[in-house]
Motif scaffolding. Sequence first.
Motif, PDB file in Angstrom:
ATOM      1  N   PRO A 210       0.780  -1.354   0.041  1.00 27.12           N
ATOM      2  CA  PRO A 210      -0.419   0.042  -0.024  1.00 27.12           C
ATOM      3  C   PRO A 210       1.216   1.041  -0.371  1.00 27.12           C
ATOM      4  N   ALA A 211       1.906   0.864   0.805  1.00 25.71           N
ATOM      5  CA  ALA A 211       2.881   2.281   0.543  1.00 25.71           C
ATOM      6  C   ALA A 211       3.386   2.620  -0.600  1.00 25.71           C
ATOM      7  N   ALA A 212       3.261   1.488  -1.828  1.00 23.39           N
ATOM      8  CA  ALA A 212       3.976   2.150  -3.015  1.00 23.39           C
ATOM      9  C   ALA A 212       2.951   2.886  -3.944  1.00 23.39           C
ATOM     10  N   PHE A 213       2.458   1.729  -3.585  1.00 21.96           N
ATOM     11  CA  PHE A 213      -0.207   2.975  -4.127  1.00 21.96           C
ATOM     12  C   PHE A 213       0.569   4.043  -3.812  1.00 21.96           C
ATOM     13  N   ILE A 214       0.675   4.719  -3.001  1.00 18.91           N
ATOM     14  CA  ILE A 214      -0.239   5.396  -1.635  1.00 18.91           C
ATOM     15  C   ILE A 214       1.180   6.766  -2.551  1.00 18.91           C
TER      16      ILE A 214
ATOM     17  N   ASN B 217       3.362   6.348  -5.374  1.00 13.25           N
ATOM     18  CA  ASN B 217       2.572   6.859  -7.010  1.00 13.25           C
ATOM     19  C   ASN B 217       1.371   6.990  -7.400  1.00 13.25           C
ATOM     20  N   TYR B 218      -0.174   6.533  -6.435  1.00 15.25           N
ATOM     21  CA  TYR B 218      -0.789   7.116  -7.042  1.00 15.25           C
ATOM     22  C   TYR B 218      -1.242   8.205  -6.158  1.00 15.25           C
ATOM     23  N   ILE B 219      -1.185   8.719  -5.549  1.00 12.05           N
ATOM     24  CA  ILE B 219      -0.487  10.055  -4.602  1.00 12.05           C
ATOM     25  C   ILE B 219      -0.096  11.035  -5.097  1.00 12.05           C
ATOM     26  N   PHE B 220       0.691  10.537  -4.671  1.00 12.33           N
ATOM     27  CA  PHE B 220       1.872  11.293  -4.652  1.00 12.33           C
ATOM     28  C   PHE B 220       3.062  11.769  -6.024  1.00 12.33           C
ATOM     29  N   HIS B 221       1.967  11.141  -7.124  1.00 15.03           N
ATOM     30  CA  HIS B 221       2.762  10.798  -8.363  1.00 15.03           C
ATOM     31  C   HIS B 221       4.266  10.508  -8.565  1.00 15.03           C
ATOM     32  N   VAL B 222       4.532   9.596  -8.221  1.00 12.86           N
ATOM     33  CA  VAL B 222       6.508   9.451  -7.828  1.00 12.86           C
ATOM     34  C   VAL B 222       6.457   8.144  -8.805  1.00 12.86           C
TER      35      VAL B 222
END
Length: 185
Positions: A150-154, A156-161
Amino acid sequence: MNKVKTYCWLFGINLFISAFTFGGGYVVIPMIKKYYVEEKQLFDEEELMDIAAIAQSSPGAIAINMSALAGYRVAGWQGLLISCFAAILPPLVILSVVSAVYSLIRDNRIISAVLKGMEAGVAALIVDLIIDMYALIIKEKQLFYTCMVPAAFILNYIFHVNVAIIIIGTLFVCIFKYQFFKVRA
């Protein structure tokens, strides 16, 4: 199974998987799971995930790499060669035909609709794969790895890393975790 039967089965199943899975390498994983793990029990789910990880990190198409590794696991070098050939044959034939008639089908509404329908099916297969892979992570009962997804998802999806940065970051975090616990042991 005797060798000839094994080789014929490998050729047929890889030809079938390659011919009827559209959307890239990740769609092949549920198919290999169904035939190699569930029906024939040639290896288990954990080994399938190991094969998928190796296929992902190797150069080339994931679907071809997965077929090659699964074939190697089942029948050695002969299985690898047979599986590779069977996995390459359908795309080669399909792309040759499509290239020959491209100008006739590029504006066809029916072909466009069929391709859009395939996109939906591929999306569903990828979601199913993600659920299966995450279930295996949860079975490990290690909070660190369970929280990493979930950390990787957040990130990428929220912070656009960028995904490449996330992968490199998780690589270093895992190496650090391994070294930290190795020193403590």
